[in-house]
Design a protein around this motif. Structure first.
Motif: not given
Length: 384
Positions: A301-315, A332-335
């Motif tokens: 799952x983490x590799x899928x997030x990295x492949x989609x270039x999803x950053x923590x501030x977008x969670x 509302x976005x992280x954090x």
């Protein structure tokens, strides 16, 4: 106020309650049921009259309609009397009215509260967020020399409204006053505004002068014993520093990772005997990833997030990790997650844990240092 509940506070056990408890089934021996029974009986009587009146009113006979009218009025009077007498729960013979959940809900809706020389038999216990959701007031009552506050309120713009409200409450209770340790001539709100503008700042430090009117804090009328005339309030806030904004989603936390860091922190503290330097964090480094057997499918799952270039501030989102990739990554976005979101995804929970570890390190080091936190001018003032 629904974040709490009522607790039975029996000043003395009534003899009739004890007698009933001995003769009740084991599943119904709670004092709540026995205290509520009088109101339940009265309300049940009114309900029976109302149902009977409804049935009799369908008859075409005049005498039956008169009886139905009488039962309607009787049931209405019973309800009005119960509601009226419930406001006199401070009278011992009418105290059982306040044990009805329906009556308590009406009192809460009307903002009615018990006022008398004797405490009520039902005490409402809340989480404290009505006045102070930081816990600072309780620690100031104890005159704690060091207070560490993890400010996690929903405050995306760093307005520090919760902290400002608590400070005003402390001043209204005359528990003490707050000041800027570096320059006490400045208003404290200036220091709070500077913290809001400086997004790189992770720790906010305020001084506390316990006492109020007396020049000597030990002469202030406080019920708790004096432990320190002054104190320090160390604040770490839920905020994302600029240097962490581009951080991508990381692997979930594991038990082995947390325990390893805890052991290294403890051993480092015992070896340095007061040094504030901390070891390299396993949470901050990717050189020691969690074991493969602990991650199961989380690494995929983490590799899928990295492949989609999803950053923590977008969670954002809730429930499960697929919400972040299936069009449900909204809100509302992280954090700064809204308090209404009580179902954090595993990835979002892990990101909050790692962020808390990173931004709180300086605050923990500061409050754990063995030396005094007072500035030189404060030591001079205390000695004089």
């Amino acid at each position: 106020l629904r974040m709490g509940d009522y607790i039975l506070f029996e000043r003395r056990r009534l003899s009739c309650v004890s007698w009933c408890q001995k003769r009740m089934p084991s599943c119904r021996r709670e004092s709540f049921f026995i205290y509520e029974f009088p109101v339940v009986a009265c309300g049940g009587t009114a309900f029976v009259f109302f149902i009977a009146a409804s049935l009799w009113s369908q008859s075409g006979q005049e005498e039956t309609c008169r009886s139905a009218y009488f039962m309607y009025v009787t049931s209405l009077y019973i309800v009005i009397i119960i509601f009226f007498l419930s406001f006199f729960g401070f009278v011992p013979c009418l105290e059982f009215f306040v044990h009805s959940p329906m009556v308590r809900q009406l009192h809460m809706a009307m903002k009615y509260h018990h006022v008398s020389e004797t405490p009520p038999s039902m005490v409402y216990i809340s989480d404290g967020g009505v006045q102070d959701c930081t816990g600072i007031i309780q620690l100031m009552l104890r005159r704690s020399p060091r207070i560490l506050l993890a400010l996690a309120a929903h405050d995306p713009h760093d307005e520090l409204t919760v902290l400002r409200t608590t400070m005003e409450l402390a001043k209204s209770l005359k528990l003490g006053s707050f000041y800027d340790p570096k320059d006490p001539r400045r208003e404290v709100s200036v220091l709070l505004d500077e913290f809001r503008r400086n997004q790189h700042a992770l720790v906010l430090q305020l001084g506390i002068r316990y006492g109020w009117e007396s020049s000597n804090p030990s002469e202030c009328a406080v019920d708790t014993p004096l432990t320190s005339p002054s104190g320090r309030l160390i604040i770490v806030k839920n905020r994302l520093p600029p240097d962490l904004e581009e951080l991508q989603v990381e692997a979930p936390l594991t038990e082995e990772e947390i325990c390893r860091q805890s052991r290294s922190y403890s051993s480092h503290g015992s070896e340095t005997s007061g040094s504030t330097k901390q070891p390299e964090s396993a949470l901050m480094s990717e050189s020691q990833p969690p074991p493969q057997e602990e991650l199961f499918d989380s690494r995929q799952e983490t590799s899928d997030f990295k492949r989609e270039a999803l950053k923590q501030r977008q969670l954002a989102g809730c429930c499960c990790n697929c919400c972040h990739r299936m069009g449900c990554n909204c809100g509302p976005k992280f954090p700064h997650i809204d308090n209404a979101n009580q179902c954090l995804t595993p990835v979002l929970f892990t990101s909050l844990c790692r962020l808390g570890y990173r931004v709180s390190k300086d605050a923990v080091d500061l409050i754990m240092q063995p030396d005094t936190l007072e500035d030189p001018w404060e030591k001079t003032l205390d000695s004089s």
